[in-house]
Design a protein around this motif. Structure first.
Motif, short mmCIF file in Angstrom:
data_model
loop_
_atom_site.label_atom_id
_atom_site.label_comp_id
_atom_site.label_asym_id
_atom_site.label_seq_id
_atom_site.Cartn_x
_atom_site.Cartn_y
_atom_site.Cartn_z
N SER A 112 43.42 37.22 34.41
CA SER A 112 42.67 35.97 34.32
C SER A 112 42.82 35.14 35.60
O SER A 112 41.85 34.53 36.07
CB SER A 112 43.09 35.16 33.10
N SER A 113 44.01 35.11 36.18
CA SER A 113 44.18 34.35 37.42
C SER A 113 43.44 35.03 38.58
O SER A 113 42.90 34.36 39.45
CB SER A 113 45.65 34.16 37.76
N PHE A 114 43.39 36.37 38.56
CA PHE A 114 42.63 37.10 39.58
C PHE A 114 41.15 36.75 39.47
O PHE A 114 40.49 36.47 40.48
CB PHE A 114 42.86 38.61 39.41
N PHE A 115 40.63 36.76 38.24
CA PHE A 115 39.23 36.42 38.02
C PHE A 115 38.94 34.98 38.44
O PHE A 115 37.94 34.71 39.11
CB PHE A 115 38.88 36.63 36.54
N LEU A 116 39.81 34.06 38.06
CA LEU A 116 39.60 32.65 38.42
C LEU A 116 39.74 32.43 39.93
O LEU A 116 39.07 31.56 40.49
CB LEU A 116 40.57 31.76 37.67
N THR A 117 40.60 33.19 40.58
CA THR A 117 40.75 33.07 42.03
C THR A 117 39.47 33.52 42.72
O THR A 117 39.04 32.91 43.69
CB THR A 117 41.95 33.91 42.52
N ILE A 118 38.87 34.58 42.21
CA ILE A 118 37.60 35.04 42.80
C ILE A 118 36.50 34.02 42.56
O ILE A 118 35.70 33.74 43.46
CB ILE A 118 37.22 36.42 42.21
N LYS A 119 36.45 33.46 41.34
CA LYS A 119 35.37 32.53 41.00
C LYS A 119 35.53 31.15 41.66
O LYS A 119 34.58 30.61 42.19
CB LYS A 119 35.30 32.33 39.49
N LYS A 120 36.74 30.59 41.61
CA LYS A 120 36.92 29.20 42.04
C LYS A 120 37.86 29.03 43.23
O LYS A 120 38.08 27.92 43.68
CB LYS A 120 37.45 28.37 40.88
N GLY A 121 38.46 30.08 43.70
CA GLY A 121 39.39 29.97 44.81
C GLY A 121 40.83 29.90 44.33
O GLY A 121 41.12 29.80 43.14
N PHE A 122 41.73 29.93 45.28
CA PHE A 122 43.17 29.96 44.98
C PHE A 122 43.64 28.61 44.46
O PHE A 122 43.21 27.56 44.93
CB PHE A 122 43.95 30.33 46.24
#
Length: 82
Positions: free
Chosen positions: A39-49
């Motif tokens: 989920s953090s990988f997906f959110l990092t791709i979508k919204k950044g680190f």
């Protein structure tokens, strides 16, 4: 504060019970860390680190300690032929 006794001083019933608990909790922690990682990988791709992206990595030492404890319990159980 309650002091814990060494694994070698556990009764057979305590050893079996603690080994089952350690197994269940370690597997649950593995699943939770994997879900957090993806989920953090997906959110990092979508919204950044963000700072929350490092939580799965921060939980890895706890997982390693749980795996080591579980292995010690399994080894003691095998030594006692249970």
């Amino acid at each position: 504060m309650k002091e814990t006794k060494p694994i070698t001083e556990y009764t057979n019933e305590e050893l079996i019970s603690n080994e089952k608990k350690a197994k269940i909790l370690t597997i649950m922690l593995m699943v939770a860390i994997l879900l957090l990682f993806f989920s953090s990988f997906f959110l990092t791709i979508k919204k950044g680190f963000s700072a929350l992206s490092v939580i799965p990595i921060a939980l890895l030492p706890i997982l390693i300690m749980n795996i080591n404890n579980w292995n010690k319990l399994k080894k003691e159980k095998a030594d006692r032929n249970l």
